[in-house]
Design an enzyme around this catalytic site. Structure first.
Site, PDB file in Angstrom:
ATOM      1  N   SER A   1       0.836  -1.192   0.000  1.00 27.25           N
ATOM      2  CA  SER A   1       0.000   0.000   0.000  1.00 27.25           C
ATOM      3  C   SER A   1       0.871   1.242   0.000  1.00 27.25           C
ATOM      4  CB  SER A   1      -0.912  -0.003   1.225  1.00 27.25           C
ATOM      5  OG  SER A   1      -0.139   0.238   2.382  1.00 27.25           O
ATOM      6  N   LYS A   2       0.205   2.382  -0.023  1.00 28.77           N
ATOM      7  CA  LYS A   2       0.933   3.641  -0.176  1.00 28.77           C
ATOM      8  C   LYS A   2       2.048   3.833   0.843  1.00 28.77           C
ATOM      9  CE  LYS A   2      -2.591   6.256  -2.522  1.00 28.77           C
ATOM     10  NZ  LYS A   2      -3.732   7.140  -2.385  1.00 28.77           N
ATOM     11  N   ARG A   3       1.850   3.303   2.032  1.00 33.59           N
ATOM     12  CA  ARG A   3       2.880   3.558   3.038  1.00 33.59           C
ATOM     13  C   ARG A   3       4.166   2.781   2.781  1.00 33.59           C
ATOM     14  NH1 ARG A   3       2.829  -0.691   6.498  1.00 33.59           N
ATOM     15  NH2 ARG A   3       1.048  -2.033   6.147  1.00 33.59           N
ATOM     16  N   HIS A   4       4.154   1.907   1.782  1.00 35.57           N
ATOM     17  CA  HIS A   4       5.390   1.206   1.417  1.00 35.57           C
ATOM     18  C   HIS A   4       6.252   2.052   0.481  1.00 35.57           C
ATOM     19  CE1 HIS A   4       2.967  -2.320   2.696  1.00 35.57           C
ATOM     20  NE2 HIS A   4       4.113  -2.670   3.210  1.00 35.57           N
ATOM     21  N   GLY A   5       5.877   3.297   0.297  1.00 34.72           N
ATOM     22  CA  GLY A   5       6.659   4.142  -0.599  1.00 34.72           C
ATOM     23  C   GLY A   5       6.120   4.033  -2.002  1.00 34.72           C
TER      24      GLY A   5
END
Length: 471
Positions: A232-236
């Site tokens: 998801s987005k928080r993985h960069g």
RNA sequence: GGCCCCAUAGUCUAGUGGUUAGGACUCCGCUCUUUCAAGGCGGCAGCACGGGUUCGAGUCCCGUUGGGGCCA
């Protein structure tokens, strides 16, 4: 097995395209291409709130970047259009109406607050929170009451209350669902729009109504981030443009994604698009989710860069260089040939197009930094300014600027001074490139104009002579 | 919480009852070279756990644990 394979990719236009979605699209596309079927693109935008034309464009771009084309879709049309769900609402409405008539669906007037409350109660009692079906049995008068109160209903499907529904999945196998555990799902929103689920089912089942066999599902495993949770987005970087901007070559990403959850059954890893298509099969697809390993993705990209002809690599590099202001907008043929030579010289090293540009910066501008190792190990050494000065004088008079003539001068200078060639080579590299690493020095010098080299040698000579004087 | 799926090194994977468990990335050495961030060579590291079935189990069955998905 139907005679013609039709696979469909049905993304929501959310404004960005996730690499996991692209992976799914790739597998569906591969399957269709392998068996010479059709790959259909359908835009699932029944969630009225969030669709914009640009968002659909993002999907096209993502697919095109990887080289995935579609046989039917919103822009190319096809026999079962329209391919944008919001343009099909009348169709869904008519199906909703049909279900209502047949008593297979009913209007539900429960408010979200009431539903929440009841769910909480069921949870508290340790029961699975599901809709209790109370509006199924509303009388005409009750309905009329709600209506006059101005409360719009949603439409629920009257699901079977007992038994088991089995979904056949080519990858996951037989997936049974206990009907009793599922509440009656909402299929029509209060706004009159169909729900996402209903639209999908209608679209897929419609093929059957039109004489196609029942759709078969194959649920591909998801891609996980390095921490093993859903990517998801928080993985960069997760959106397709992020990878493009990072400097991944689409052919490398194609290869990499294909190998995530699929294996050709051998130890080969670098496979062309054609090989992948011809060897693809659903049987060889894994059913457990796999982690997206950036390090390996970069390795694969570097493999593609290494084997790519310089001329071709130069074409990929050009827009990025121009964006950085490192290359003119309308280069001549000659300049492009030069860029291809630089590409050939440097491509062994960089894992990404962007790292290539960082590492090769000194080919395009005098505006580069001397890194720490270059300073400490060579440039600030007492003998360096004199060495650079002497080298500049020798190179200045060269009339033939080739790696051979340059090398001869460098070696002659070292011999004159009674030192090893490295004592000239390293300070020279440090001065002219700002770094201690890079390709063969003589070949890189050859690719830069003679006057540029002389200028840089003098510049470093002066700078580091002053440095010491200041100490 | 219910249901389902999955489980080979840190990661991607090969493997379908008898293998010294193979490859790749990462990491670490060594080596070549004017440098390495490239090349060559080598190394560390794995069948989640517990029960069965079998002469024999990574491979089959059951359970546990863990991960993921769907439903809510």
């Amino acid at each position: 097995m139907p005679d013609t394979i039709r696979t469909r990719f049905a993304p929501s236009p959310t404004g960005y395209m996730h690499i996991g979605n692209l992976h799914t699209a790739l597998f569906e596309w591969l399957y269709a291409r392998r068996y010479e079927g059709q790959f259909v693109l359908r835009i699932e935008d029944t969630d009225e709130a969030r669709h914009t034309p640009e968002a659909v464009g993002v999907i096209y771009e993502g697919l095109r970047w990887l080289g995935i084309d579609w046989d039917e879709g919103p822009d190319v049309g096809g026999p079962y259009g329209p391919y944008v769900q919001s343009e099909r609402v009348e169709l869904y409405r008519s199906y909703l109406g049909k279900l209502l008539e047949q008593g297979l669906a009913y209007e539900c007037y429960c408010t979200p607050e009431e539903l929440d409350q009841r769910r909480e109660m069921m949870r508290a009692q340790g029961l699975p929170p599901r809709y209790d079906g109370r509006c199924r049995t509303l009388t005409a008068t009750q309905k009329a009451e709600y209506c006059s109160a101005g409360q719009p209903p949603c439409i629920r499907f009257a699901a079977a209350e007992t038994g088991t529904t089995v979904v056949h999945d080519l990858i996951q196998g037989e997936v049974p669902f206990e009907n009793a555990l599922m509440g009656d799902p909402v299929i029509g929103k209060t706004s009159g729009f169909p729900t996402y689920h209903f639209a999908v089912v209608v679209d897929d089942q419609l093929q059957e109504a039109l004489g196609f066999p029942t759709p078969v599902y194959a649920h591909l495993p998801l891609i996980l981030g390095e921490d093993k949770s859903k990517l998801s987005k928080r993985h960069g970087a997760v959106s397709v443009v992020d990878y493009a901007e990072k400097g991944f070559l689409p052919e490398a990403m194609f290869n990499f994604l294909a190998l995530l959850g699929w294996s050709p059954g051998s130890t080969e890893e670098i496979l062309s698009r054609e090989e992948i298509i011809s060897r693809f099969s659903l049987e060889a697809c894994g059913s457990s989710p796999s982690v997206f390993d950036m390090a390996k993705a970069e390795w694969m990209n570097s493999e593609y860069m290494k084997t790519m002809p310089g001329e071709q690599l130069a074409r990929r590099l050009l827009p990025l260089l121009q964006k950085e202001g490192l290359f003119e907008e309308n280069p001549t043929e000659e300049r492009l040939t030069w860029l291809a030579q630089v590409a050939d010289l440097m491509k062994e090293r960089a894992p990404l197009l962007t790292t290539f540009i960082t590492w090769a910066r000194y080919f395009f501008t005098d505006d580069y930094e001397y890194d720490e190792k270059a300073r400490n190990k060579w440039l600030t050494k007492p003998a360096t300014p004199a060495t650079l000065h002497a080298l500049a004088e020798r190179l200045q008079v060269l009339t033939d600027w080739t790696s051979d003539t340059i090398e001869a001068e460098v070696r002659a200078l070292a011999e004159d001074r009674g030192v090893g060639a490295g004592k000239v080579i390293h300070p020279c590299r440090s001065a002219v490139t700002g770094t201690t690493v890079g390709p063969s020095l003589f070949h890189l010098l050859e690719l830069l104009p003679q006057e540029t080299i002389i200028r840089r040698l003098h510049r470093a000579e002066v700078e580091f002579a002053e440095d010491r004087a200041a100490d």
